[in-house]
Scaffold this motif. Structure first.
Motif, PDB file in Angstrom:
ATOM      1  N   PRO A 141       0.863  -1.474   0.054  1.00  0.00           N
ATOM      2  CA  PRO A 141       0.185  -0.066  -0.048  1.00  0.00           C
ATOM      3  C   PRO A 141       0.899   1.108   0.013  1.00  0.00           C
ATOM      4  CG  PRO A 141       0.008  -0.965   2.172  1.00  0.00           C
ATOM      5  CD  PRO A 141       0.752  -1.787   1.240  1.00  0.00           C
ATOM      6  N   THR A 190      -8.753  -7.064   2.633  1.00  0.00           N
ATOM      7  CA  THR A 190     -10.000  -7.942   2.992  1.00  0.00           C
ATOM      8  C   THR A 190     -10.358  -8.733   1.523  1.00  0.00           C
ATOM      9  OG1 THR A 190     -11.261  -6.204   2.761  1.00  0.00           O
ATOM     10  CG2 THR A 190     -10.872  -6.972   4.965  1.00  0.00           C
ATOM     11  N   GLY A 191      -9.078  -9.150   0.788  1.00  0.00           N
ATOM     12  CA  GLY A 191      -9.389  -9.929  -0.257  1.00  0.00           C
ATOM     13  C   GLY A 191      -9.112 -11.405  -0.004  1.00  0.00           C
ATOM     14  N   ALA A 192      -9.051 -11.990  -0.891  1.00  0.00           N
ATOM     15  CA  ALA A 192      -9.081 -13.684  -0.731  1.00  0.00           C
ATOM     16  C   ALA A 192      -7.930 -14.000   0.274  1.00  0.00           C
ATOM     17  CB  ALA A 192      -9.109 -14.527  -2.091  1.00  0.00           C
ATOM     18  N   THR A 193      -7.104 -13.342   0.164  1.00  0.00           N
ATOM     19  CA  THR A 193      -5.760 -13.792   0.881  1.00  0.00           C
ATOM     20  C   THR A 193      -5.897 -13.336   2.197  1.00  0.00           C
ATOM     21  OG1 THR A 193      -4.162 -13.532  -1.079  1.00  0.00           O
ATOM     22  CG2 THR A 193      -3.233 -13.185   1.287  1.00  0.00           C
ATOM     23  N   ARG A 199     -10.865  -1.331   3.318  1.00  0.00           N
ATOM     24  CA  ARG A 199     -11.482  -0.496   2.469  1.00  0.00           C
ATOM     25  C   ARG A 199     -12.703  -0.917   1.785  1.00  0.00           C
ATOM     26  NH1 ARG A 199      -6.822   1.892  -1.303  1.00  0.00           N
ATOM     27  NH2 ARG A 199      -7.107   0.094  -2.411  1.00  0.00           N
ATOM     28  N   THR A 200     -12.587  -2.111   1.261  1.00  0.00           N
ATOM     29  CA  THR A 200     -13.769  -2.721   0.580  1.00  0.00           C
ATOM     30  C   THR A 200     -13.875  -4.066   0.841  1.00  0.00           C
ATOM     31  OG1 THR A 200     -12.806  -1.618  -1.382  1.00  0.00           O
ATOM     32  CG2 THR A 200     -14.591  -2.845  -1.942  1.00  0.00           C
ATOM     33  N   ARG A 204     -16.764 -10.192  -8.481  1.00  0.00           N
ATOM     34  CA  ARG A 204     -15.383  -9.995  -8.140  1.00  0.00           C
ATOM     35  C   ARG A 204     -14.777 -11.485  -7.862  1.00  0.00           C
ATOM     36  NH1 ARG A 204     -13.053  -5.841  -3.613  1.00  0.00           N
ATOM     37  NH2 ARG A 204     -12.046  -4.186  -5.191  1.00  0.00           N
ATOM     38  N   ARG A 205     -13.643 -12.011  -8.001  1.00  0.00           N
ATOM     39  CA  ARG A 205     -13.522 -13.354  -7.932  1.00  0.00           C
ATOM     40  C   ARG A 205     -13.759 -13.601  -6.279  1.00  0.00           C
ATOM     41  NH1 ARG A 205     -11.003 -17.420  -4.628  1.00  0.00           N
ATOM     42  NH2 ARG A 205      -9.213 -18.385  -5.852  1.00  0.00           N
ATOM     43  N   ALA A 217      -1.869  -7.577   3.143  1.00  0.00           N
ATOM     44  CA  ALA A 217      -2.698  -8.473   2.244  1.00  0.00           C
ATOM     45  C   ALA A 217      -3.312  -7.737   1.159  1.00  0.00           C
ATOM     46  CB  ALA A 217      -3.741  -9.399   2.935  1.00  0.00           C
ATOM     47  N   THR A 218      -2.280  -6.834   0.449  1.00  0.00           N
ATOM     48  CA  THR A 218      -2.717  -5.873  -0.204  1.00  0.00           C
ATOM     49  C   THR A 218      -2.742  -6.001  -1.786  1.00  0.00           C
ATOM     50  OG1 THR A 218      -0.632  -4.796   0.003  1.00  0.00           O
ATOM     51  CG2 THR A 218      -2.644  -3.899   1.262  1.00  0.00           C
ATOM     52  N   GLY A 219      -2.690  -7.539  -2.208  1.00  0.00           N
ATOM     53  CA  GLY A 219      -2.791  -8.010  -3.394  1.00  0.00           C
ATOM     54  C   GLY A 219      -1.955  -7.595  -4.382  1.00  0.00           C
ATOM     55  N   PHE A 220      -2.232  -7.704  -5.721  1.00  0.00           N
ATOM     56  CA  PHE A 220      -1.354  -7.765  -6.848  1.00  0.00           C
ATOM     57  C   PHE A 220      -1.810  -6.786  -7.919  1.00  0.00           C
ATOM     58  CE2 PHE A 220      -1.793 -11.931  -4.791  1.00  0.00           C
ATOM     59  CZ  PHE A 220      -0.279 -12.311  -4.651  1.00  0.00           C
ATOM     60  N   TRP A 272      -8.543  -7.365  -9.411  1.00  0.00           N
ATOM     61  CA  TRP A 272      -7.237  -7.592 -10.006  1.00  0.00           C
ATOM     62  C   TRP A 272      -7.579  -8.269 -11.398  1.00  0.00           C
ATOM     63  CZ3 TRP A 272      -6.475 -12.545 -11.663  1.00  0.00           C
ATOM     64  CH2 TRP A 272      -6.989 -13.364 -11.113  1.00  0.00           C
ATOM     65  N   ASN A 308      -2.751   0.939  -5.830  1.00  0.00           N
ATOM     66  CA  ASN A 308      -1.391   1.355  -5.386  1.00  0.00           C
ATOM     67  C   ASN A 308      -0.492   1.533  -6.664  1.00  0.00           C
ATOM     68  OD1 ASN A 308      -1.910   0.955  -2.653  1.00  0.00           O
ATOM     69  ND2 ASN A 308      -2.286  -1.366  -3.090  1.00  0.00           N
TER      70      ASN A 308
HETATM   71  P1  NA7 Z   1      -7.175  -8.681  -3.572  1.00  0.00           P
HETATM   72  O1  NA7 Z   1      -8.125  -9.834  -3.789  1.00  0.00           O
HETATM   73  O2  NA7 Z   1      -6.858  -7.785  -4.609  1.00  0.00           O
HETATM   74  O3  NA7 Z   1      -7.233  -7.958  -2.277  1.00  0.00           O
HETATM   75  C1  NA7 Z   1      -6.363  -7.043  -1.842  1.00  0.00           C
HETATM   76  C2  NA7 Z   1      -6.943  -6.321  -0.670  1.00  0.00           C
HETATM   77  O4  NA7 Z   1      -6.144  -5.321  -0.424  1.00  0.00           O
HETATM   78  C3  NA7 Z   1      -8.200  -5.550  -1.101  1.00  0.00           C
HETATM   79  O5  NA7 Z   1      -9.137  -5.776  -0.014  1.00  0.00           O
HETATM   80  C4  NA7 Z   1      -7.964  -4.102  -1.188  1.00  0.00           C
HETATM   81  O6  NA7 Z   1      -8.755  -3.172  -0.970  1.00  0.00           O
HETATM   82  C5  NA7 Z   1      -6.873  -3.972  -0.219  1.00  0.00           C
HETATM   83  N1  NA7 Z   1      -5.871  -2.891  -0.146  1.00  0.00           N
HETATM   84  C6  NA7 Z   1      -5.065  -2.882  -1.186  1.00  0.00           C
HETATM   85  N2  NA7 Z   1      -4.330  -1.784  -1.078  1.00  0.00           N
HETATM   86  C7  NA7 Z   1      -4.653  -1.104  -0.117  1.00  0.00           C
HETATM   87  C8  NA7 Z   1      -4.457   0.259   0.518  1.00  0.00           C
HETATM   88  N3  NA7 Z   1      -3.572   1.004  -0.033  1.00  0.00           N
HETATM   89  N4  NA7 Z   1      -5.348   0.626   1.749  1.00  0.00           N
HETATM   90  C9  NA7 Z   1      -6.102  -0.328   2.079  1.00  0.00           C
HETATM   91  N5  NA7 Z   1      -6.688  -1.430   1.630  1.00  0.00           N
HETATM   92  C10 NA7 Z   1      -5.878  -1.755   0.486  1.00  0.00           C
HETATM   93  O7  NA7 Z   1      -5.675  -9.718  -3.407  1.00  0.00           O
HETATM   94  P2  NA7 Z   1      -5.518 -10.955  -2.628  1.00  0.00           P
HETATM   95  O8  NA7 Z   1      -4.266 -11.032  -2.678  1.00  0.00           O
HETATM   96  O9  NA7 Z   1      -6.325 -10.944  -1.536  1.00  0.00           O
HETATM   97  O10 NA7 Z   1      -6.170 -11.791  -3.588  1.00  0.00           O
HETATM   98  C11 NA7 Z   1      -5.834 -12.089  -5.034  1.00  0.00           C
HETATM   99  C12 NA7 Z   1      -6.079 -13.428  -5.617  1.00  0.00           C
HETATM  100  O11 NA7 Z   1      -5.271 -14.477  -5.200  1.00  0.00           O
HETATM  101  C13 NA7 Z   1      -7.378 -14.070  -5.304  1.00  0.00           C
HETATM  102  O12 NA7 Z   1      -8.573 -13.503  -5.900  1.00  0.00           O
HETATM  103  C14 NA7 Z   1      -7.189 -15.420  -5.496  1.00  0.00           C
HETATM  104  O13 NA7 Z   1      -7.543 -15.743  -6.952  1.00  0.00           O
HETATM  105  C15 NA7 Z   1      -5.953 -15.594  -5.266  1.00  0.00           C
HETATM  106  P3  NA7 Z   1      -9.573  -2.749  -2.221  1.00  0.00           P
HETATM  107  O14 NA7 Z   1     -10.472  -3.596  -2.909  1.00  0.00           O
HETATM  108  O15 NA7 Z   1      -8.590  -2.169  -3.419  1.00  0.00           O
HETATM  109  O16 NA7 Z   1     -10.338  -1.437  -1.689  1.00  0.00           O
END
Ligand code: NA7
Length: 546
Positions: free
Chosen positions: A161, A196-199, A219-220, A339-340, A389-392, A502, A509
């Protein structure tokens, strides 16, 4: 073995040219491509950033990481011997088992002798005159070969982030995609997690019982549904091992190569009671049924989706005791399944524990990361450990992070800045002999099934070239235009196409990645297979050879 076959060896002029192909990545895709190219008698070098095989399953070793797809539909299908030798312990395997499996495969087929580890690729340049790719790794060393296959994975470019003060935090902080190899002790720790994504969902439900206190910064919210994992009994194991032909045939026939397929009925075809009973059934069954096996119009019809969303909302309310928390956990900006869909095991119940706090950062935004933890607009939180756990940066992110230069020095990152242009998601015009596995615009679902299909098809193309004395291939411009149109048309009308995730390449970010893009072929795996098979059967009319 690997130590004696370094990139430096390749710089020896006597050996230059020995490689017929370079594969970037030694995950599920890279290893299978290596297997198939070896069969053609090609000399291959695989460059891998990690210190061992596994890709996603090597990097993403966070607590609770596991499949959402049935283990026995996920493994490689190419070796009957392997299928019979390997026993998945659970219907949805945990990451350590998957990594163990991929190591088992690497050992069995002696893959490591062709893989160079600790070699993150930073650049790949095509030399028109020599018709070769030169691929450079972080250390500055490079290898070259006429063909380059990118097996980068759609989810390998992780993102931190962009919050001020991120580096000032004094405690340990880990991104879930760079989790330490040593066990992390959560006992007695105050932990903060962002995302709060899958991870995050898998992490939260796993560590909530161990930590002293867990603060989740959301956030979401995402929709999630129960995984219903269980151990595979001996009897089930026997049945699975006797049924692989049927399992894989089933995966071939479904829209996303999972065992699940949409129900042929429309949501409003049935009475409210019947609908409710169907959804309850899906909710109580293992795996993606509630997402992929739902009514066929759930992902295309706003009204249908609204009803499914209502059902999922009710489920959250039933499971989370505090109505305010339940409401916070309920997505408002996207409908169910758009979303996934993460699958969970006790995620919602974690919020019923006294030691778990959900913070809505839309209401009280994170102002900065401090040496002690996180400061929001209304409070300071101190943590012993922080988790990102901020994803890809999905799908195109891994390509953007390599300086890929094609014919005449053209730059892939610049050309793809708005939208990628590919043919069948496997090649792109102006980048001869660059083959992508699960690049943008392929069909994606049950990933190993998609990988096997693409690898086999691309191997077929390479074989064709070798048999016909062809050394160079790239897609025809008009065929690329047509494929982009096909891909866009296949996504039109899908509710998920408008939603940032994603899968649509949205990541706040990353600069310039705020708008959803079409990054996959969404016309279904069966149709995709039909198209690539036709192309091969007709002698690859959409490609230009040299
Ligand atoms: P995701 O599903 O993209 O989730 C990332 C999470 O991180 C999501 O809740 C984002 O909120 C949050 N995020 C990212 N950046 C920020 C910042 N700067 N501040 C607050 N929150 C943030 O990634 P995962 O790793 O969980 O999962 C990816 C895939 O891996 C999954 O779908 C499976 O196929 C396996 P946002 O939604 O952007 O508001």
């Amino acid at each position: 073995m690997v130590a004696s076959q370094t990139v430096a060896d390749e710089l020896d002029p006597d050996r230059l040219g020995h490689f017929d192909a370079i594969i970037i990545g030694a995950g599920v895709a890279g290893m299978y491509q290596l297997y198939r190219l070896r069969e053609l008698g090609m000399r291959v070098r695989v460059l891998e950033a990690g210190s061992d095989v596994g890709g996603t399953w090597y990097w993403c070793r966070y607590p609770g990481a596991r499949f959402d797809s049935e283990s026995w539909s996920y493994g490689y299908s190419f070796s009957e011997e392997l299928l019979q030798e390997w026993s998945w312990p659970e219907h949805f395997a945990a990451q350590p088992d998957t990594l163990r499996y991929l190591n088992y495969v690497a050992d069995k087929f002696d893959f490591r002798r062709d893989i160079q580890f600790n070699s993150r690729v930073v650049a790949a340049h095509f030399d028109d005159a020599a018709s070769r790719w030169t691929v450079t790794v972080e250390s500055g060393e490079h290898v070259s070969a006429p063909m380059m296959i990118t097996a980068l994975g759609p989810l390998s470019a992780f993102t931190l982030p962009n919050i001020p003060g991120r580096d000032s935090y004094r405690g340990p902080a880990f991104h879930t995609a760079r989790w330490p190899h040593e066990p992390v002790n959560f006992k007695g720790k105050r932990v903060g997690i962002i995302g709060t994504g899958a991870t995050a969902i898998q992490t939260i439900q796993t560590i909530a019982k161990d930590v002293e206190h867990l603060t989740v910064f959301q956030r979401t919210p995402n929709w999630a549904a129960p995984l219903h994992n269980s151990k595979i009994t001996d009897e089930e194991q026997k049945k699975i091992k006797a049924s692989f032909p049927e399992i894989y045939e089933r995966c071939r026939q479904t829209v996303a190569c999972f065992i699940h397929n949409p129900d042929p009925r429309k949501t409003l075809d049935v009475s409210p009671q019947e609908r409710e009973a169907f959804w309850e059934k899906l909710y109580s069954e293992p795996g993606f049924g509630i997402w992929i096996g739902n009514f066929k119009d759930m992902m295309t019809d706003e009204k249908a989706n609204a009803l499914a969303t209502e059902f999922a909302t009710k489920k959250i309310r039933q499971r989370v005791k505090d109505p305010k928390v339940a409401d916070l956990l309920t997505p408002k900006n996207h409908g169910f399944g758009t979303r996934r869909l993460p699958l969970e095991s006790g995620y919602y119940e974690a919020y019923n524990q006294d030691n778990v706090l959900l913070v809505d950062i839309n209401k009280t935004p994170i102002e900065r990361i401090t040496p002690e933890g996180i400061k929001t607009s209304d409070q300071e939180y101190a943590f012993d450990l922080m988790i990102y756990a901020t994803g890809f940066d999905g799908v195109t992110g891994p390509y953007d992070r390599i300086d890929i230069r094609g014919s005449g020095g053209r730059c892939l990152k610049d050309e793809w800045v708005d939208m990628p242009r590919t043919l069948l998601g496997m090649q792109t015009e102006g980048y001869p002999n660059m083959f992508m596995i699960l690049g943008p615009h392929t069909a994606r679902g049950n990933i190993p099934r998609n990988i096997e299909e693409v690898v086999e098809w691309q191997t077929g193309l390479i074989k064709y070239m070798r048999e016909h004395g062809l050394t160079r291939v790239e897609p025809r411009s008009e065929a690329v235009d047509d494929w982009v149109t096909v891909v866009n048309e296949a996504s039109a009308g899908l509710l998920s196409s408008k939603i940032g995730s994603w899968q649509t390449g949205v990541n706040r970010n990353v600069e310039g990645r705020n708008v959803p893009r079409v990054l996959g072929y969404n016309g279904g795996a069966v149709r995709y297979r039909g198209k690539i098979e036709k192309e091969a059967a007709e002698g690859y009319p959409d490609f230009r050879f040299g």
